[in-house]
Design a protein around this motif. Structure first.
Motif, short mmCIF file in Angstrom:
data_model
loop_
_atom_site.label_atom_id
_atom_site.label_comp_id
_atom_site.label_asym_id
_atom_site.label_seq_id
_atom_site.Cartn_x
_atom_site.Cartn_y
_atom_site.Cartn_z
N PRO A 1 5.50 -19.73 7.51
CA PRO A 1 6.19 -19.00 6.44
C PRO A 1 7.28 -19.78 5.71
N TYR A 2 7.79 -20.84 6.32
CA TYR A 2 8.88 -21.59 5.69
C TYR A 2 8.56 -23.08 5.72
N LEU A 3 7.81 -23.53 4.74
CA LEU A 3 7.43 -24.94 4.67
C LEU A 3 8.64 -25.78 4.30
N LEU A 4 8.96 -26.74 5.14
CA LEU A 4 10.10 -27.65 4.92
C LEU A 4 11.40 -26.89 4.66
N ASN A 5 11.61 -25.80 5.38
CA ASN A 5 12.80 -24.95 5.28
C ASN A 5 12.97 -24.26 3.93
N PHE A 6 11.91 -24.18 3.13
CA PHE A 6 11.93 -23.41 1.88
C PHE A 6 11.13 -22.14 2.10
N ASP A 7 11.43 -21.12 1.32
CA ASP A 7 10.72 -19.86 1.43
C ASP A 7 9.37 -19.98 0.72
N VAL A 8 8.54 -20.87 1.23
CA VAL A 8 7.21 -21.12 0.67
C VAL A 8 6.20 -20.98 1.81
N PRO A 9 5.52 -19.84 1.88
CA PRO A 9 4.52 -19.67 2.95
C PRO A 9 3.29 -20.54 2.69
N LEU A 10 2.74 -21.07 3.76
CA LEU A 10 1.58 -21.95 3.66
C LEU A 10 0.56 -21.53 4.72
N THR A 11 -0.68 -21.37 4.30
CA THR A 11 -1.76 -21.00 5.22
C THR A 11 -2.81 -22.10 5.22
N LEU A 12 -3.20 -22.52 6.39
CA LEU A 12 -4.26 -23.51 6.58
C LEU A 12 -5.39 -22.81 7.34
N ALA A 13 -6.59 -22.89 6.81
CA ALA A 13 -7.74 -22.26 7.45
C ALA A 13 -8.89 -23.23 7.54
N VAL A 14 -9.62 -23.16 8.63
CA VAL A 14 -10.85 -23.92 8.84
C VAL A 14 -11.95 -22.89 9.05
N PHE A 15 -13.09 -23.09 8.39
CA PHE A 15 -14.15 -22.09 8.48
C PHE A 15 -15.52 -22.73 8.55
N ALA A 16 -16.45 -21.98 9.09
CA ALA A 16 -17.87 -22.35 9.12
C ALA A 16 -18.66 -21.06 9.02
N SER A 17 -19.73 -21.09 8.24
CA SER A 17 -20.55 -19.88 8.11
C SER A 17 -22.00 -20.24 7.86
N ARG A 18 -22.84 -19.29 8.16
CA ARG A 18 -24.25 -19.36 7.83
C ARG A 18 -24.58 -18.02 7.18
N GLU A 19 -24.99 -18.05 5.91
CA GLU A 19 -25.17 -16.82 5.15
C GLU A 19 -26.48 -16.86 4.37
N PRO A 20 -27.09 -15.70 4.19
CA PRO A 20 -28.32 -15.65 3.39
C PRO A 20 -28.00 -15.50 1.91
N ILE A 21 -28.70 -16.25 1.09
CA ILE A 21 -28.67 -16.07 -0.36
C ILE A 21 -30.13 -16.02 -0.78
N GLN A 22 -30.60 -14.82 -1.06
CA GLN A 22 -32.02 -14.54 -1.29
C GLN A 22 -32.80 -14.98 -0.05
N ASP A 23 -33.75 -15.90 -0.16
CA ASP A 23 -34.55 -16.30 0.99
C ASP A 23 -34.05 -17.59 1.65
N ILE A 24 -32.91 -18.07 1.22
CA ILE A 24 -32.39 -19.34 1.72
C ILE A 24 -31.14 -19.09 2.55
N ASP A 25 -31.04 -19.78 3.68
CA ASP A 25 -29.82 -19.72 4.49
C ASP A 25 -28.92 -20.89 4.10
N ILE A 26 -27.68 -20.58 3.81
CA ILE A 26 -26.71 -21.59 3.40
C ILE A 26 -25.67 -21.77 4.50
N GLU A 27 -25.43 -23.01 4.88
CA GLU A 27 -24.37 -23.31 5.83
C GLU A 27 -23.18 -23.88 5.07
N ARG A 28 -21.99 -23.35 5.38
CA ARG A 28 -20.75 -23.83 4.77
C ARG A 28 -19.81 -24.23 5.88
N PHE A 29 -19.14 -25.33 5.66
CA PHE A 29 -18.09 -25.79 6.56
C PHE A 29 -16.96 -26.30 5.69
#
Length: 142
Positions: A26-54
């Motif tokens: 919530p306080y990046l470098l002691n400033f009131d600047v919240p920072l979120t870091l996320a890592v993700f992986a997914s496998r999802e259908p789009i019509q007849d194709i499976d898409i992997e995202r990382f």
């Protein structure tokens, strides 16, 4: 307050799902600047194709009353898991769709929220607007 979270969902029959890990400072470098870091992986259908995202994204957002303004940078690798199932028409119109791509993008977001309760709204509304600019960075295609 710093926070960390992990979420996973998997459907064994279709072999699709996602995982996300978040870390919020919530306080990046002691400033009131919240920072979120996320890592993700997914496998999802789009019509007849499976898409992997990382990928990973880094986001900072500030709240000003009912208005939330943010900026997000994301990097992701996107690939079809079954490119042999792409139709000939799709391959002719979008030849790169059968190949993995790496995407680097940055963009702003704005949320105006006038709901009485975020989890169980009974009245009110919200409006959101977001955009991305993709560019070649960190060996990305776009």
């Amino acid at each position: 307050m710093q926070s960390a979270s992990f979420e996973a969902q998997y459907a064994p029959i279709s072999q699709r799902g996602y995982i996300v890990a978040n870390l919020t400072e919530p306080y990046l470098l002691n400033f009131d600047v919240p920072l979120t870091l996320a890592v993700f992986a997914s496998r999802e259908p789009i019509q007849d194709i499976d898409i992997e995202r990382f990928g990973v994204f880094l986001e900072s957002a500030r709240q000003f009353g009912s208005l939330r303004v943010g900026l997000r940078y994301s990097y992701q690798q996107i690939a079809p898991t079954n490119p042999q199932d792409l139709s000939t028409i799709v391959l002719e119109k979008f030849p790169r769709s059968a190949f993995p791509i790496k995407q680097s993008a940055i963009g702003p977001s704005v949320l105006y929220d006038r709901r009485d309760d975020v989890l169980n709204p009974q009245k009110g509304y919200y409006v959101t607007l977001a955009g991305n600019y993709a560019f070649p960075f960190l060996n990305a295609d776009a």
